[in-house]
Scaffold this motif. Structure first.
Motif, mmCIF file in Angstrom:
data_model
loop_
_atom_site.group_PDB
_atom_site.id
_atom_site.type_symbol
_atom_site.label_atom_id
_atom_site.label_comp_id
_atom_site.label_asym_id
_atom_site.label_seq_id
_atom_site.Cartn_x
_atom_site.Cartn_y
_atom_site.Cartn_z
ATOM 1 N N ARG A 171 0.817 -1.213 0.000
ATOM 2 C CA ARG A 171 0.000 0.000 0.000
ATOM 3 C C ARG A 171 0.850 1.261 0.000
ATOM 4 O O ARG A 171 0.585 2.204 -0.738
ATOM 5 C CB ARG A 171 -0.932 -0.003 1.218
ATOM 6 N N ARG A 172 1.887 1.262 0.808
ATOM 7 C CA ARG A 172 2.736 2.450 0.941
ATOM 8 C C ARG A 172 3.839 2.530 -0.122
ATOM 9 O O ARG A 172 4.475 3.560 -0.275
ATOM 10 C CB ARG A 172 3.409 2.455 2.325
ATOM 11 N N LYS A 173 4.077 1.407 -0.805
ATOM 12 C CA LYS A 173 5.186 1.318 -1.774
ATOM 13 C C LYS A 173 6.518 1.601 -1.083
ATOM 14 O O LYS A 173 7.419 2.241 -1.629
ATOM 15 C CB LYS A 173 4.988 2.305 -2.941
ATOM 16 N N GLU A 174 6.660 1.086 0.125
ATOM 17 C CA GLU A 174 7.873 1.288 0.907
ATOM 18 C C GLU A 174 8.414 -0.063 1.366
ATOM 19 O O GLU A 174 7.741 -0.786 2.112
ATOM 20 C CB GLU A 174 7.600 2.161 2.134
ATOM 21 N N GLU A 175 9.616 -0.404 0.929
ATOM 22 C CA GLU A 175 10.228 -1.651 1.357
ATOM 23 C C GLU A 175 10.893 -1.466 2.728
ATOM 24 O O GLU A 175 11.217 -0.339 3.125
ATOM 25 C CB GLU A 175 11.262 -2.110 0.320
ATOM 26 N N VAL A 176 11.074 -2.575 3.432
ATOM 27 C CA VAL A 176 11.574 -2.532 4.804
ATOM 28 C C VAL A 176 12.769 -3.464 4.962
ATOM 29 O O VAL A 176 12.770 -4.578 4.439
ATOM 30 C CB VAL A 176 10.467 -2.946 5.801
ATOM 31 N N TYR A 177 13.786 -3.000 5.680
ATOM 32 C CA TYR A 177 14.885 -3.868 6.114
ATOM 33 C C TYR A 177 15.376 -3.314 7.446
ATOM 34 O O TYR A 177 16.132 -2.337 7.494
ATOM 35 C CB TYR A 177 16.026 -3.906 5.102
ATOM 36 N N LEU A 178 14.935 -3.932 8.530
ATOM 37 C CA LEU A 178 15.243 -3.439 9.863
ATOM 38 C C LEU A 178 15.822 -4.552 10.726
ATOM 39 O O LEU A 178 15.237 -5.631 10.838
ATOM 40 C CB LEU A 178 13.991 -2.866 10.536
ATOM 41 N N GLU A 179 16.964 -4.278 11.346
ATOM 42 C CA GLU A 179 17.578 -5.211 12.280
ATOM 43 C C GLU A 179 16.975 -4.981 13.667
ATOM 44 O O GLU A 179 16.966 -3.859 14.173
ATOM 45 C CB GLU A 179 19.090 -4.993 12.330
ATOM 46 N N LYS A 180 16.485 -6.047 14.281
ATOM 47 C CA LYS A 180 15.946 -6.013 15.640
ATOM 48 C C LYS A 180 14.879 -4.935 15.820
ATOM 49 O O LYS A 180 14.780 -4.301 16.881
ATOM 50 C CB LYS A 180 17.083 -5.813 16.651
ATOM 51 N N ALA A 181 14.069 -4.746 14.785
ATOM 52 C CA ALA A 181 13.015 -3.730 14.843
ATOM 53 C C ALA A 181 11.935 -4.029 13.816
ATOM 54 O O ALA A 181 12.127 -4.818 12.894
ATOM 55 C CB ALA A 181 13.607 -2.337 14.599
ATOM 56 N N VAL A 182 10.799 -3.379 13.987
ATOM 57 C CA VAL A 182 9.710 -3.425 13.018
ATOM 58 C C VAL A 182 9.333 -1.990 12.685
ATOM 59 O O VAL A 182 9.690 -1.054 13.426
ATOM 60 C CB VAL A 182 8.483 -4.175 13.585
ATOM 61 N N PRO A 183 8.642 -1.758 11.590
ATOM 62 C CA PRO A 183 8.243 -0.385 11.247
ATOM 63 C C PRO A 183 7.365 0.247 12.330
ATOM 64 O O PRO A 183 6.744 -0.450 13.132
ATOM 65 C CB PRO A 183 7.456 -0.570 9.942
ATOM 66 N N GLU A 184 7.316 1.566 12.329
ATOM 67 C CA GLU A 184 6.566 2.297 13.350
ATOM 68 C C GLU A 184 5.098 1.911 13.385
ATOM 69 O O GLU A 184 4.503 1.835 14.458
ATOM 70 C CB GLU A 184 6.704 3.812 13.126
ATOM 71 N N TYR A 185 4.494 1.652 12.209
ATOM 72 C CA TYR A 185 3.077 1.310 12.204
ATOM 73 C C TYR A 185 2.819 -0.039 12.881
ATOM 74 O O TYR A 185 1.748 -0.276 13.449
ATOM 75 C CB TYR A 185 2.487 1.330 10.789
ATOM 76 N N ALA A 186 3.806 -0.936 12.831
ATOM 77 C CA ALA A 186 3.680 -2.222 13.520
ATOM 78 C C ALA A 186 3.829 -2.018 15.032
ATOM 79 O O ALA A 186 3.145 -2.677 15.819
ATOM 80 C CB ALA A 186 4.725 -3.199 13.010
ATOM 81 N N GLU A 187 4.715 -1.105 15.432
ATOM 82 C CA GLU A 187 4.864 -0.788 16.853
ATOM 83 C C GLU A 187 3.580 -0.157 17.391
ATOM 84 O O GLU A 187 3.175 -0.421 18.525
ATOM 85 C CB GLU A 187 6.048 0.155 17.072
ATOM 86 N N GLU A 188 2.945 0.676 16.573
ATOM 87 C CA GLU A 188 1.685 1.300 16.983
ATOM 88 C C GLU A 188 0.611 0.232 17.181
ATOM 89 O O GLU A 188 -0.187 0.304 18.117
ATOM 90 C CB GLU A 188 1.243 2.313 15.924
ATOM 91 N N ARG A 189 0.602 -0.746 16.308
ATOM 92 C CA ARG A 189 -0.336 -1.856 16.457
ATOM 93 C C ARG A 189 -0.077 -2.590 17.764
ATOM 94 O O ARG A 189 -0.999 -2.998 18.459
ATOM 95 C CB ARG A 189 -0.180 -2.830 15.283
ATOM 96 N N GLN A 190 1.198 -2.741 18.098
ATOM 97 C CA GLN A 190 1.588 -3.377 19.357
ATOM 98 C C GLN A 190 1.051 -2.588 20.535
ATOM 99 O O GLN A 190 0.518 -3.152 21.488
ATOM 100 C CB GLN A 190 3.113 -3.468 19.417
ATOM 101 N N ARG A 191 1.181 -1.267 20.487
ATOM 102 C CA ARG A 191 0.735 -0.433 21.602
ATOM 103 C C ARG A 191 -0.784 -0.485 21.758
ATOM 104 O O ARG A 191 -1.300 -0.561 22.863
ATOM 105 C CB ARG A 191 1.187 1.011 21.394
ATOM 106 N N MET A 192 -1.489 -0.467 20.636
ATOM 107 C CA MET A 192 -2.948 -0.459 20.683
ATOM 108 C C MET A 192 -3.503 -1.774 21.231
ATOM 109 O O MET A 192 -4.463 -1.783 21.988
ATOM 110 C CB MET A 192 -3.517 -0.199 19.283
#
Length: 207
Positions: A171-192
């Motif tokens: 949807r965002r057309k944004e690829e991800v490569y994060l060491e020991k982390a997830v994107p901010e929107y996934a962290e927000e899902r975690q908080r909610m």
């Protein structure tokens, strides 16, 4: 007369038994909402999922790697072009999961996805002649000689985070490569959802 009555009672009992069995088979049972489960000790679990945009013939694969404590080791997503079907998107995601494992050289691996058809194809020894046959062949070639990789199927409810990352990448057309982390929107899902933390559930990932 007694013999006739006994026969009738026997027939009625048999009918009730048969009816009860039929109702049991046809009864609707609730489906459990199973969450993500920790891998065994010394294992790393790689969850994969694919998202597909039919109109644009694009797909996104997501790989989420967690250890035995649920800690995120890697989150990775990639966009693929000229993809013909959603089924292919799942196969590509599984292939990406294997590639990550090959590069990282983890010792004991569980590859987990919610596409039962793909998991079955990875576990069978026969040649796959379907539309995803080339991807399945590539997967099997990469793990030749390895006895430390297991392919396991899970429900979508247990693969929710990988599904979220794949869908958002597309949807965002944004690829991800994060060491020991997830994107901010996934962290927000975690908080909610963290208000009601579920032990062993999808919400219990750690960073």
């Amino acid at each position: 007369m007694k013999e006739k009555k006994s026969t009738m009672n026997h027939m009625y009992s048999a009918f009730k038994k048969k009816k009860g069995t039929t109702e049991g088979k046809n009864s609707v049972r609730p489906i459990r909402n199973i969450g993500w489960r920790y891998p065994p000790e010394a294992f790393v679990k790689i969850n994969f999922d694919g998202a597909y945009n039919e109109r644009q013939n694009q797909a996104a694969s997501d790989i989420l790697v967690r250890d035995e404590e649920g800690k995120v080791l890697l989150s990775y997503s990639k966009i693929h072009y000229e993809i013909s079907a959603a089924f292919a998107a799942e196969a590509i995601a599984c292939s990406e999961a294997i590639q990550i494992e090959v590069e990282r050289k983890w010792q004991h691996i569980i590859i987990e996805g919610d596409s039962l058809a793909i998991i079955k194809r990875c576990n069978t020894k026969s040649q796959d002649r379907s539309m995803v046959g080339a991807y399945i062949y590539d997967i099997k070639q990469k793990i030749v000689g390895s006895n430390s990789i297991r392919f396991e199927h899970t429900l979508r409810s247990a693969n929710g985070l990988a599904h979220l990352l794949a869908s958002e990448t597309l949807r965002r057309k944004e690829e991800v490569y994060l060491e020991k982390a997830v994107p901010e929107y996934a962290e927000e899902r975690q908080r909610m959802k963290g208000m009601k933390k579920k032990v062993g559930g999808e919400e219990s990932f750690k960073i």
